[in-house]
Write a protein that holds these residues in place. Structure first.
Motif, PDB file in Angstrom:
ATOM      1  N   PHE A 139     -20.775   3.467  -5.381  1.00  0.00           N
ATOM      2  CA  PHE A 139     -21.144   4.975  -5.357  1.00  0.00           C
ATOM      3  C   PHE A 139     -20.337   5.763  -6.384  1.00  0.00           C
ATOM      4  CE2 PHE A 139     -23.588   4.069  -1.296  1.00  0.00           C
ATOM      5  CZ  PHE A 139     -24.811   4.133  -1.833  1.00  0.00           C
ATOM      6  N   GLY A 140     -18.927   5.487  -5.908  1.00  0.00           N
ATOM      7  CA  GLY A 140     -17.818   6.086  -6.821  1.00  0.00           C
ATOM      8  C   GLY A 140     -17.974   5.817  -8.243  1.00  0.00           C
ATOM      9  N   ILE A 141     -18.076   4.613  -8.487  1.00  0.00           N
ATOM     10  CA  ILE A 141     -18.215   4.190  -9.907  1.00  0.00           C
ATOM     11  C   ILE A 141     -19.258   4.726 -10.594  1.00  0.00           C
ATOM     12  CG2 ILE A 141     -18.629   2.180 -11.428  1.00  0.00           C
ATOM     13  CD1 ILE A 141     -16.727   0.496  -9.388  1.00  0.00           C
ATOM     14  N   LYS A 175     -15.123  -3.669   8.473  1.00  0.00           N
ATOM     15  CA  LYS A 175     -14.349  -2.651   7.587  1.00  0.00           C
ATOM     16  C   LYS A 175     -14.420  -3.160   6.080  1.00  0.00           C
ATOM     17  CE  LYS A 175      -9.746  -2.014   7.983  1.00  0.00           C
ATOM     18  NZ  LYS A 175      -8.436  -1.687   8.570  1.00  0.00           N
ATOM     19  N   GLU A 187       0.859  -1.252  -0.021  1.00  0.00           N
ATOM     20  CA  GLU A 187      -0.008   0.047  -0.114  1.00  0.00           C
ATOM     21  C   GLU A 187       0.890   1.239  -0.064  1.00  0.00           C
ATOM     22  OE1 GLU A 187      -2.794  -0.641   3.096  1.00  0.00           O
ATOM     23  OE2 GLU A 187      -4.254  -1.772   1.842  1.00  0.00           O
ATOM     24  N   ILE A 244      -2.477  -6.776   6.397  1.00  0.00           N
ATOM     25  CA  ILE A 244      -1.607  -5.905   7.160  1.00  0.00           C
ATOM     26  C   ILE A 244      -2.288  -5.294   8.376  1.00  0.00           C
ATOM     27  CG2 ILE A 244       0.170  -5.354   5.357  1.00  0.00           C
ATOM     28  CD1 ILE A 244      -1.046  -2.631   5.201  1.00  0.00           C
ATOM     29  N   LEU A 295     -18.834   8.319 -11.147  1.00  0.00           N
ATOM     30  CA  LEU A 295     -17.984   8.619 -12.429  1.00  0.00           C
ATOM     31  C   LEU A 295     -18.502   8.393 -13.605  1.00  0.00           C
ATOM     32  CD1 LEU A 295     -14.526   7.736 -11.103  1.00  0.00           C
ATOM     33  CD2 LEU A 295     -15.088   9.799 -11.906  1.00  0.00           C
ATOM     34  N   VAL A 311     -18.931   1.472  -0.227  1.00  0.00           N
ATOM     35  CA  VAL A 311     -18.587   2.957  -0.834  1.00  0.00           C
ATOM     36  C   VAL A 311     -18.366   3.046  -2.207  1.00  0.00           C
ATOM     37  CG1 VAL A 311     -17.243   5.045  -0.832  1.00  0.00           C
ATOM     38  CG2 VAL A 311     -17.715   3.719   1.494  1.00  0.00           C
ATOM     39  N   ILE A 312     -17.674   1.747  -2.727  1.00  0.00           N
ATOM     40  CA  ILE A 312     -17.057   1.763  -3.856  1.00  0.00           C
ATOM     41  C   ILE A 312     -18.039   1.931  -5.069  1.00  0.00           C
ATOM     42  CG2 ILE A 312     -15.874   0.405  -5.537  1.00  0.00           C
ATOM     43  CD1 ILE A 312     -14.207  -0.200  -2.922  1.00  0.00           C
ATOM     44  N   PHE A 325      -6.464  -4.356  -3.034  1.00  0.00           N
ATOM     45  CA  PHE A 325      -6.362  -3.384  -2.070  1.00  0.00           C
ATOM     46  C   PHE A 325      -7.037  -3.837  -0.713  1.00  0.00           C
ATOM     47  CE2 PHE A 325      -8.086   0.244   0.404  1.00  0.00           C
ATOM     48  CZ  PHE A 325      -6.777   0.894   0.506  1.00  0.00           C
ATOM     49  N   TYR A 370      -8.493  -4.274  -8.849  1.00  0.00           N
ATOM     50  CA  TYR A 370      -7.647  -3.095  -7.917  1.00  0.00           C
ATOM     51  C   TYR A 370      -8.268  -3.182  -6.577  1.00  0.00           C
ATOM     52  CZ  TYR A 370      -4.696  -0.847 -11.231  1.00  0.00           C
ATOM     53  OH  TYR A 370      -3.517  -0.233 -12.177  1.00  0.00           O
ATOM     54  N   VAL A 371      -9.571  -3.061  -6.562  1.00  0.00           N
ATOM     55  CA  VAL A 371     -10.272  -2.756  -5.302  1.00  0.00           C
ATOM     56  C   VAL A 371      -9.986  -3.981  -4.422  1.00  0.00           C
ATOM     57  CG1 VAL A 371     -12.436  -2.373  -4.064  1.00  0.00           C
ATOM     58  CG2 VAL A 371     -12.014  -1.108  -6.133  1.00  0.00           C
ATOM     59  N   LEU A 403      -0.373   0.759  12.955  1.00  0.00           N
ATOM     60  CA  LEU A 403      -0.241   0.433  11.450  1.00  0.00           C
ATOM     61  C   LEU A 403      -0.142   2.123  10.781  1.00  0.00           C
ATOM     62  CD1 LEU A 403      -0.743  -0.896   8.803  1.00  0.00           C
ATOM     63  CD2 LEU A 403      -3.146  -0.843   9.278  1.00  0.00           C
ATOM     64  N   MET A 420     -11.262  -2.100 -12.495  1.00  0.00           N
ATOM     65  CA  MET A 420     -11.294  -1.242 -11.008  1.00  0.00           C
ATOM     66  C   MET A 420     -11.649  -2.142  -9.815  1.00  0.00           C
ATOM     67  SD  MET A 420     -13.983   1.936 -10.774  1.00  0.00           S
ATOM     68  CE  MET A 420     -13.383   3.151 -11.555  1.00  0.00           C
ATOM     69  N   GLN A 469      -9.185   4.772 -10.038  1.00  0.00           N
ATOM     70  CA  GLN A 469      -8.430   3.315  -9.941  1.00  0.00           C
ATOM     71  C   GLN A 469      -9.502   2.598  -8.678  1.00  0.00           C
ATOM     72  OE1 GLN A 469      -4.078   2.677  -9.427  1.00  0.00           O
ATOM     73  NE2 GLN A 469      -4.261   4.878  -9.030  1.00  0.00           N
ATOM     74  N   TYR A 470      -9.841   3.085  -7.811  1.00  0.00           N
ATOM     75  CA  TYR A 470     -10.617   2.335  -6.541  1.00  0.00           C
ATOM     76  C   TYR A 470     -12.058   2.855  -6.397  1.00  0.00           C
ATOM     77  CZ  TYR A 470      -5.929   1.640  -5.268  1.00  0.00           C
ATOM     78  OH  TYR A 470      -4.600   1.225  -5.195  1.00  0.00           O
ATOM     79  N   GLY A 471     -12.581   3.689  -7.390  1.00  0.00           N
ATOM     80  CA  GLY A 471     -14.101   4.051  -7.426  1.00  0.00           C
ATOM     81  C   GLY A 471     -14.296   5.031  -6.239  1.00  0.00           C
ATOM     82  N   SER A 472     -13.502   5.254  -5.119  1.00  0.00           N
ATOM     83  CA  SER A 472     -13.952   6.049  -4.394  1.00  0.00           C
ATOM     84  C   SER A 472     -12.353   6.623  -3.647  1.00  0.00           C
ATOM     85  CB  SER A 472     -14.616   5.600  -3.165  1.00  0.00           C
ATOM     86  OG  SER A 472     -15.102   6.584  -2.476  1.00  0.00           O
ATOM     87  N   TYR A 522     -15.682  -0.792   3.032  1.00  0.00           N
ATOM     88  CA  TYR A 522     -15.097  -0.429   1.671  1.00  0.00           C
ATOM     89  C   TYR A 522     -16.098  -0.832   0.468  1.00  0.00           C
ATOM     90  CZ  TYR A 522     -10.748   0.252   4.536  1.00  0.00           C
ATOM     91  OH  TYR A 522     -10.085   0.682   5.479  1.00  0.00           O
ATOM     92  N   THR A 538      -4.780  -6.650   0.820  1.00  0.00           N
ATOM     93  CA  THR A 538      -3.729  -6.483   1.422  1.00  0.00           C
ATOM     94  C   THR A 538      -3.957  -5.551   2.687  1.00  0.00           C
ATOM     95  OG1 THR A 538      -3.594  -4.703  -0.045  1.00  0.00           O
ATOM     96  CG2 THR A 538      -2.001  -6.431  -0.386  1.00  0.00           C
ATOM     97  N   ASN A 539      -4.969  -4.601   2.601  1.00  0.00           N
ATOM     98  CA  ASN A 539      -5.371  -3.797   3.976  1.00  0.00           C
ATOM     99  C   ASN A 539      -5.645  -4.744   4.997  1.00  0.00           C
ATOM    100  OD1 ASN A 539      -7.471  -2.204   5.636  1.00  0.00           O
ATOM    101  ND2 ASN A 539      -6.004  -0.786   4.738  1.00  0.00           N
TER     102      ASN A 539
END
Lengths: 236, 277
Positions: free
Chosen positions: B130-132, B120, A87, B81, B135, B127-128, B74, B70-71, A195, B67, A124-127, B124, B77-78
């Motif tokens: 809505f962004g898509i 969590k 990240e 970690i 856009l 939300v995504i 992300f 990618y999400v 973190l 997209m 890239q991530y939408g938001s 995530y 990995t989030n």
């Protein structure tokens, strides 16, 4: 003249109506173009003479913000080197935002990073990940405080300026990535404390290198392209 | 690089018909609701709502495939970690401890940690869309108009629309310069070492940035000569008036926002929903 230009775009040459009027218009056009150029020169000299202010927003700031943000988005998405830590990656975009902040001031710098980071996140991530988008804006806003004292438009960018730029750049990155980003991460996203601070410190180091190396190189290259003040003298 | 980024095209759906102002306000209301609340019931509700809207907007899977990949990377990995750094974060947040299995050392899997990370993840994921949707269904030039209507000064809204206008141009410029440099022998493929690839990337960025600086001069002179920024307000060619459907959408978003806040404050008494007490 206008008629002539638009016709030349049409591929089918048979349809071009030859309009001899444009020969008459031509002299008039030249006068008009000269006036335009003259007016532009006046505007540019007025801009140069004016004292630099940190928070002044003129047309040039707006356009620089827009194109800078577009460049930032592009670099942020495509020109980066991934790091071993997840990240985080080495972003060349912060070198660009430091460069633009130096040339156009804190408002342009801050908005370039804010819009650019937000847009590339959205694509890239939408938001957008708001805490880091805001931190990006804060970092580049602080980079802009090197703007007022610089004489880079007159081709002056010496060691003293390089050191000043880098001190401001380091301060900006530390404030943004070690304070603003982790605190917002905790407030907005309730992420674990150790973190976010680890990520923040890694980001700070990488962005300091990016802004320091790429930003400084770009500034030196830019100062070389400018005409030095007083480089023209009367020949007698 | 060849991905089409703004694949906005007009379709005849209720979502496309909404004005940009409605879409930006609803987007902000709903994302803030999701950001604020840690109540998995509310968030799941919003997520279902998001997917209904997604279907209504008739967005094709192929448009968003990249997209989504990618999400997912992300988010995963989030999650990993987060667990590596703070395996006890859930216990800290919820105040109880239900141990499930012991992995090794301080890494034990607790019910609280699973619940926290699950919440969590849903957060995530909700939300995504809505962004898509935002856009893909908003006309870029209407976006600035709607920002201005929300109360953002036009000198701030204008750069946003200019950015959207010039992004494809700059992307094309980048490709042109990149191809030109490669034709001159600059190695950009995997054959070159990482260091020389980085140096070569700089050889593309520098002409790109300097040509952009020249362009800034040209555009700002043109705008100045047309009197940009002289007035206190400006009108927008692509601004739309609010219709009945806009008020319905706004009302619905506001309702969801209020319910989420209400549940957090009066039922959970905090941002977290705690099933363990």
């Amino acid at each position: 003249m206008v008629c002539y230009l638009s016709n030349s775009n049409i591929n089918d040459k048979k349809n071009v109506v030859i309009d001899y009027n444009h020969y008459f218009d031509y002299t008039y056009m030249v006068v008009e173009v000269e006036e335009l150029v003259f007016e532009t020169i006046i505007i540019n000299t007025q801009r140069r003479k004016r004292m630099k202010k940190y928070f002044e927003v003129n047309t040039k700031t707006i356009v620089a913000t827009a194109l800078g943000a577009a460049l930032f988005t592009l670099l942020f998405m495509f020109v980066k080197v991934p790091s071993p830590i997840p990240e985080t990656s080495f972003q060349t975009a912060y070198g660009l935002s430091a460069f633009f902040a130096m040339l156009f001031g804190p408002i342009a710098g801050g908005l370039i990073a804010f819009i650019g980071h937000g847009l590339s996140d959205a694509l890239q991530y939408g938001s957008p990940w708001w805490s880091w988008v805001i931190a990006s804006g804060v970092a580049s806003f602080i980079f802009g405080f090197a703007f007022k004292t610089s004489k880079i438009e007159d081709g002056e960018f010496v060691l003293k300026d390089i050191i000043r730029f880098n001190i401001i750049q380091v301060v900006g990155n530390l404030v943004a990535w070690v304070v603003v980003a982790p605190v917002l991460d905790i407030l907005i996203y309730a992420e674990p404390v150790n973190l976010v601070f680890t990520q923040g410190i890694i980001a700070a180091v990488m962005n300091i290198i990016s802004a320091g190396v790429i930003g400084t190189l770009l500034l030196i290259a830019y100062s070389k392209t400018r005409v030095k003040k007083g480089s023209l003298n009367k020949n007698d | 690089m060849r991905t089409k980024l703004f694949s906005y095209n007009y379709l005849d759906t209720p979502i496309h018909k909404l004005s940009g102002l409605t879409k930006i306000l609803s987007f902000l209301l709903l994302t803030f609701a999701v950001m604020f609340s840690y109540d998995i019931r509310c968030i799941t509700g919003i997520m279902i709502f998001a997917f209904i809207i997604f279907k209504m907007a008739k967005i094709q899977w192929s448009q968003v495939k990249l997209m989504v990949v990618y999400v997912i990377v992300f988010v995963l990995t989030n999650a990993i970690i987060t667990y590596l750094f703070a395996p006890e974060h859930g216990v800290e947040l919820y105040g109880t401890r239900h141990e499930l299995i012991k992995i090794f050392g301080r890494y034990t899997m607790t019910l609280e940690q699973l619940f926290y990370q699950g919440t969590k993840l849903v957060k995530y994921a909700s939300v995504i869309p809505f962004g898509i949707i935002f856009l893909m269904t908003t006309n870029p030039s209407e976006f600035a108009a709607s920002l201005n209507k929300v109360g953002v000064h036009y000198k701030l809204a204008y750069p946003v629309s200019l950015t959207l206008r010039y992004f494809p141009d700059i992307q094309r410029n980048y490709q042109d310069i990149s191809l030109a440099q490669q034709a001159r022998g600059l190695e950009m493929s995997n054959k070159a070492s990482l260091k020389s690839r980085f140096k070569n990337a700089l050889m593309i960025i520098i002409p790109l940035i300097f040509s952009t600086i020249d362009r800034i001069d040209v555009i700002s002179n043109a705008m100045d000569l047309r009197g940009f920024g002289k007035g206190k307000k400006r009108t927008w060619y692509s601004g739309k008036k609010l219709a009945k459907i806009d008020y319905i959408a706004l009302g619905l978003s506001l309702l969801i926002f209020m319910i989420t806040i209400y549940v957090s404050i009066f039922i959970n008494h905090s941002r977290f929903y705690n099933p363990f007490i």
